[in-house]
Design a protein around this motif. Structure first.
Motif, PDB file in Angstrom:
ATOM      1  N   ALA A 137       0.896  -1.357  -0.184  1.00 33.33           N
ATOM      2  CA  ALA A 137       0.096   0.099  -0.159  1.00 33.33           C
ATOM      3  C   ALA A 137       0.705   1.696   0.131  1.00 33.33           C
ATOM      4  O   ALA A 137       0.235   2.292  -0.359  1.00 33.33           O
ATOM      5  CB  ALA A 137      -1.077   0.095   1.573  1.00 33.33           C
ATOM      6  N   PHE A 153      -7.364   0.140  -8.843  1.00 33.15           N
ATOM      7  CA  PHE A 153      -7.835   0.023  -7.859  1.00 33.15           C
ATOM      8  C   PHE A 153      -8.872  -0.699  -7.746  1.00 33.15           C
ATOM      9  O   PHE A 153     -10.095   0.160  -7.930  1.00 33.15           O
ATOM     10  CB  PHE A 153      -7.722   1.288  -6.832  1.00 33.15           C
ATOM     11  CG  PHE A 153      -7.482   0.634  -5.282  1.00 33.15           C
ATOM     12  CD1 PHE A 153      -6.865  -0.178  -4.669  1.00 33.15           C
ATOM     13  CD2 PHE A 153      -8.862   1.054  -5.084  1.00 33.15           C
ATOM     14  CE1 PHE A 153      -6.383   0.182  -3.181  1.00 33.15           C
ATOM     15  CE2 PHE A 153      -9.348   1.070  -3.536  1.00 33.15           C
ATOM     16  CZ  PHE A 153      -8.023   1.256  -2.977  1.00 33.15           C
ATOM     17  N   SER A 156      -7.582  -3.019  -0.863  1.00 36.13           N
ATOM     18  CA  SER A 156      -6.608  -3.067   0.010  1.00 36.13           C
ATOM     19  C   SER A 156      -7.366  -4.206   0.983  1.00 36.13           C
ATOM     20  O   SER A 156      -8.698  -4.533   1.113  1.00 36.13           O
ATOM     21  CB  SER A 156      -6.707  -1.921   1.318  1.00 36.13           C
ATOM     22  OG  SER A 156      -6.319  -1.267   0.795  1.00 36.13           O
ATOM     23  N   VAL A 165      -2.730  -3.609  -2.215  1.00 36.31           N
ATOM     24  CA  VAL A 165      -3.313  -2.972  -2.357  1.00 36.31           C
ATOM     25  C   VAL A 165      -3.487  -3.747  -4.184  1.00 36.31           C
ATOM     26  O   VAL A 165      -2.685  -4.014  -4.624  1.00 36.31           O
ATOM     27  CB  VAL A 165      -3.067  -1.087  -2.698  1.00 36.31           C
ATOM     28  CG1 VAL A 165      -3.721   0.030  -2.066  1.00 36.31           C
ATOM     29  CG2 VAL A 165      -2.071  -1.353  -3.633  1.00 36.31           C
TER      30      VAL A 165
END
Length: 175
Positions: A137, A153, A156, A165
């Motif tokens: 991350a 994206f 997470s 991520v």
């Protein structure tokens, strides 16, 4: 042996003769800053890694490839697509894009250049429906590269006690 050429790079399957370059890459603590801080200590570890990657070529027809700088014929790192059969972030049996470069070659656009070639390879040659990638991350540079390549994206997650991520890129040729 398969190869891909880009403007500045030759991408090819890893060979045992790449062991010195792999050792230079993976023995550098800065390279491992976002990889669990476990740099290799002996060149035999690099030989083992190359042999494991060569087994992936045999099993899946794909794996991480050496990145060679055309201008100097120098090994500068690896990039490529790995077929992952174990579970990561609730995914299993998927194609994942990865890259790692020797520190003196950072910031020159090689990861993006190689990554673009492998995205095209995944969608045009492997006919993959999607390509995935994940990074620490905190690794802003890696995240920027993925976003530059068109990855989105997703979420997470924690993997091997690190916050990661997850990114996804769908094949534009698939329905």
């Amino acid at each position: 042996m398969k190869t891909i050429e880009t403007e500045r790079l030759i991408l090819r399957e890893l060979l045992l003769s790449d062991k010195e370059g792999m050792f230079e890459l993976d023995s550098n603590p800065n390279v491992h800053l976002f990889l669990g801080n476990r740099p290799v200590k002996h060149i035999e570890e690099s030989v083992e890694q190359i042999e494991n990657i060569q087994k992936q070529y045999a099993a899946f027809g794909i794996g991480r490839w050496a990145v060679i700088l055309k201008e100097t014929n120098e090994f500068i790192g690896w990039s490529g697509i790995k077929y992952i059969t174990y579970e990561i972030n609730n995914h299993k049996n998927f194609y994942e894009l990865g890259y790692r470069f020797i520190e003196k070659h950072w910031g020159k656009g090689y990861a993006s250049e190689a990554g673009k070639a492998f995205v095209e390879y995944a969608f045009n040659e492997l006919k993959a429906e999607a390509l995935y990638a994940y990074a620490d991350a905190g690794n802003e540079n890696s995240r920027k590269i993925l976003e530059k390549l068109g990855f989105h994206f997703v979420n997470s997650f924690t993997y091997q006690e690190e916050l990661e991520v997850w990114y996804e890129l769908k094949n534009p040729n698939s329905n």
